[in-house]
Enzyme design. Structure first.
Site, mmCIF file in Angstrom:
data_model
loop_
_atom_site.group_PDB
_atom_site.id
_atom_site.type_symbol
_atom_site.label_atom_id
_atom_site.label_comp_id
_atom_site.label_asym_id
_atom_site.label_seq_id
_atom_site.Cartn_x
_atom_site.Cartn_y
_atom_site.Cartn_z
ATOM 1 N N ASP A 1 0.830 -1.206 0.000
ATOM 2 C CA ASP A 1 0.000 0.000 0.000
ATOM 3 C C ASP A 1 0.865 1.257 0.000
ATOM 4 O O ASP A 1 1.588 1.511 0.959
ATOM 5 C CB ASP A 1 -0.890 -0.017 1.251
ATOM 6 C CG ASP A 1 -1.807 1.192 1.307
ATOM 7 O OD1 ASP A 1 -2.180 1.705 0.240
ATOM 8 O OD2 ASP A 1 -2.139 1.630 2.426
ATOM 9 N N SER B 1 -0.416 4.555 2.629
ATOM 10 C CA SER B 1 -0.251 4.613 4.083
ATOM 11 C C SER B 1 1.205 4.282 4.384
ATOM 12 O O SER B 1 1.958 3.925 3.488
ATOM 13 C CB SER B 1 -1.190 3.621 4.783
ATOM 14 O OG SER B 1 -0.814 2.285 4.484
ATOM 15 N N ASN C 1 2.328 2.560 7.544
ATOM 16 C CA ASN C 1 2.537 1.676 8.698
ATOM 17 C C ASN C 1 2.557 0.211 8.278
ATOM 18 O O ASN C 1 1.924 -0.172 7.298
ATOM 19 C CB ASN C 1 1.423 1.856 9.733
ATOM 20 C CG ASN C 1 1.579 3.141 10.509
ATOM 21 O OD1 ASN C 1 1.067 4.189 10.106
ATOM 22 N ND2 ASN C 1 2.307 3.078 11.609
ATOM 23 N N TRP D 1 1.495 -3.455 9.756
ATOM 24 C CA TRP D 1 0.785 -4.185 10.824
ATOM 25 C C TRP D 1 0.459 -5.591 10.360
ATOM 26 O O TRP D 1 0.391 -5.858 9.155
ATOM 27 C CB TRP D 1 -0.473 -3.445 11.285
ATOM 28 C CG TRP D 1 -1.585 -3.269 10.275
ATOM 29 C CD1 TRP D 1 -1.844 -2.131 9.568
ATOM 30 C CD2 TRP D 1 -2.590 -4.228 9.884
ATOM 31 N NE1 TRP D 1 -2.938 -2.328 8.752
ATOM 32 C CE2 TRP D 1 -3.417 -3.601 8.918
ATOM 33 C CE3 TRP D 1 -2.862 -5.549 10.233
ATOM 34 C CZ2 TRP D 1 -4.496 -4.252 8.315
ATOM 35 C CZ3 TRP D 1 -3.946 -6.198 9.630
ATOM 36 C CH2 TRP D 1 -4.746 -5.545 8.680
ATOM 37 N N TYR E 1 -8.338 3.716 8.024
ATOM 38 C CA TYR E 1 -8.198 3.783 6.574
ATOM 39 C C TYR E 1 -9.484 4.305 5.960
ATOM 40 O O TYR E 1 -10.575 3.902 6.377
ATOM 41 C CB TYR E 1 -7.912 2.392 6.007
ATOM 42 C CG TYR E 1 -6.589 1.824 6.436
ATOM 43 C CD1 TYR E 1 -5.405 2.266 5.857
ATOM 44 C CD2 TYR E 1 -6.515 0.856 7.421
ATOM 45 C CE1 TYR E 1 -4.183 1.739 6.248
ATOM 46 C CE2 TYR E 1 -5.295 0.323 7.817
ATOM 47 C CZ TYR E 1 -4.133 0.778 7.227
ATOM 48 O OH TYR E 1 -2.927 0.259 7.622
ATOM 49 N N ASP F 1 -1.712 5.145 -5.698
ATOM 50 C CA ASP F 1 -2.037 4.292 -4.556
ATOM 51 C C ASP F 1 -2.200 2.841 -4.964
ATOM 52 O O ASP F 1 -3.239 2.441 -5.491
ATOM 53 C CB ASP F 1 -3.298 4.782 -3.850
ATOM 54 C CG ASP F 1 -3.556 3.957 -2.595
ATOM 55 O OD1 ASP F 1 -2.634 3.266 -2.140
ATOM 56 O OD2 ASP F 1 -4.679 3.998 -2.077
ATOM 57 N N THR G 1 -5.279 0.780 -3.715
ATOM 58 C CA THR G 1 -6.623 1.028 -4.228
ATOM 59 C C THR G 1 -6.775 0.335 -5.583
ATOM 60 O O THR G 1 -5.917 0.474 -6.448
ATOM 61 C CB THR G 1 -6.877 2.556 -4.346
ATOM 62 O OG1 THR G 1 -6.939 3.104 -3.027
ATOM 63 C CG2 THR G 1 -8.183 2.870 -5.056
#
Ligand code: NAG
Ligand code: NAG
Ligand code: NAG
Ligand code: NAG
Length: 412
Positions: free
Chosen positions: A110, A113, A115, A117, A155, A302, A305
């Site tokens: 992605d 963003s 981060n 996780w 998000y 992106d 997406t």
């Protein structure tokens, strides 16, 4: 084999994973412009975190933006390929190894963003997105270090429920990314997610490739650690997406530390990042059939997406030009008539001074006898979000130091 109904549902599903930080920034811009449009409602606790981030972003806004072009012709030493898995041409995953011995986890890549996780083994099965999934178990890793500070991220989503908020806690471990072993990577273990979050997808985490300024909790994103730990020689990555459907091993390439001139044709066009949070730039223009829907507008690349997301009024005009079949679309997905798609006009984006046309075969997704338009909109979003519809047609290069985006036609 999947039954007909679940296939149908998959067809009508598109994903967007975009740190919700954007909504706050957009809201600020609107206020500045004196447009009295209310920002999307966001839960209070998320809002507070966003405020802190906006301040951070402001502080970084004065960063000088070098526009020096680099020679990115060849894939130099110090770069490696993280292979991608393609799911329905709408999601791209890579496999990371967490801890020692490495626990393999499929994560969504992605650029919207910043981060990293993964689902936590501490997340109970009563939390629907955690049930029957592979989860990271820190007790099974010899290199794990507890940090424990809380973590939350939201998000932007195309669902009616608004932003998707996930929460958990921070942990530190070795993370294997594209064959590189990143020591002491801090990431989030997620132990709470809303019932419907990412249920139709099979990834168990997300790796954010955006600028660190949008990283929640101020956590250093893995790509920055690859650079800091000297594992790659250049602070550049690039993305190539295959568009031939679900494929576990040949879905595309995420090249860490360089570019591969075998994957694109001609030379790369560079455009400066206009705001270093998302991979955002000012697009010169966008037109379809004489209808111009962008003039020096803000756009982002992106890879989280699936489609191309345009502002709501723009979508109405594009849908008319494409002659979409649905009066009431499901989840913002519009179908077009497969028998006539070859007559549809090119959508032409101009970036820097170069034209980047999208042919019908680029922007129409075909699943059997169903054809889906690659254009949609998202409530409250005014950015032009160039998702995988665009990234499948164009190879993209992301330079985090010089803050440049490079683009060239992808070879397929
Ligand atoms: C996590 O790993 C430990 C050590 O291998 C094991 O005892 C435990 O059952 C695992 N927990 C889960 C939830 O899988
Ligand atoms: C983190 O939390 C676990 C479980 O609650 C606890 O055992 C551990 O001591 C905590 N570690 C730190 C560094 O706070
Ligand atoms: C997609 O294309 C790649 C590269 O040409 C190929 O290796 C792979 O087998 C193809 N996958 C499918 C599902 O056709
Ligand atoms: C699709 O186009 C063909 C050819 O023009 C036409 O015969 C057919 O009725 C159209 N289908 C729909 C669902 O509009």
């Amino acid at each position: 084999m999947r039954d007909r109904w679940s296939r149908f549902q998959l067809l009508l599903f598109w994903l967007t994973v975009l740190a919700v930080w954007a909504f706050e920034v957009e809201a600020r811009k609107r206020v500045k412009l004196g447009l009295h449009k209310n920002p999307e409602p966001i839960e209070e606790n998320i809002k507070n975190e966003l405020k802190t981030l906006s301040i951070k972003h402001k502080l970084k806004a004065d960063d000088t933006q070098a526009t020096t072009k680099q020679d990115t012709k060849s894939q130099g030493t110090g770069s490696r390929v993280a292979t991608l898995e393609n799911r329905y041409n709408t999601e791209y995953y890579t496999t990371l190894g967490f801890g020692n011995p490495p626990q393999a986890m499929q994560v969504l890549i992605d650029t919207g963003s910043a981060n990293l996780w993964v689902l936590s083994s501490k997340c109970p099965d009563s939390v629907a997105p955690c049930a029957n999934r592979i989860k990271y178990n820190s007790s099974a890793s010899t290199t794990y270090r507890a940090i424990n500070s809380t973590f939350s991220i939201a998000y932007g989503s195309n669902s009616e429920d608004g932003p998707i908020a996930l929460s958990g806690f921070q942990s530190q471990d070795t993370v294997n990314f594209g064959g590189y072993s990143i020591k002491n990577q801090i990431f989030a273990e997620i132990n709470y997610a809303p019932d419907t979050a990412f249920l139709k997808s099979e990834f168990v985490g997300i790796v954010g490739l955006g600028f660190s300024s949008i990283a929640m909790g101020g956590i250093t994103p893995p790509f920055y650690n690859l650079v800091a730990e000297g594992l790659i020689s250049r602070a550049v990555f690039s993305i190539y997406l295959n568009r031939n459907g679900t494929d576990a091993t040949h879905g595309g390439e995420l090249i860490l530390g360089g570019t591969d001139s075998g994957l694109y044709s001609g030379c790369l066009t560079y455009v400066p990042v206009s705001s270093a949070g998302y991979w955002q730039f000012t697009m010169t223009s966008a037109t379809v059939n004489g209808f111009q829907f962008c003039e020096n507008c803000e756009a982002i690349l992106d890879v989280g997406t699936s489609l191309i997301v345009v502002p709501e009024p723009v979508l109405a005009a594009i849908n008319q030009i494409l002659g979409v079949l649905d009066a009431t679309p499901s989840n913002g997905v519009y179908q077009v008539n497969c028998s006539t798609v070859s007559e549809l006009p090119d959508v032409v984006l101009t970036i820097a001074r170069r034209k980047f046309p999208l042919k019908f075969s680029d922007y129409v997704l075909r699943y059997g006898n169903t054809c889906v338009s690659g254009f949609t909109s998202m409530k409250g979003n005014n950015l032009l979000i160039l998702g995988e519809i665009f990234l499948g047609a164009y190879y993209t290069v992301y330079d985090t130091v010089y803050k440049l985006i490079g683009l060239a036609p992808a070879v397929h």
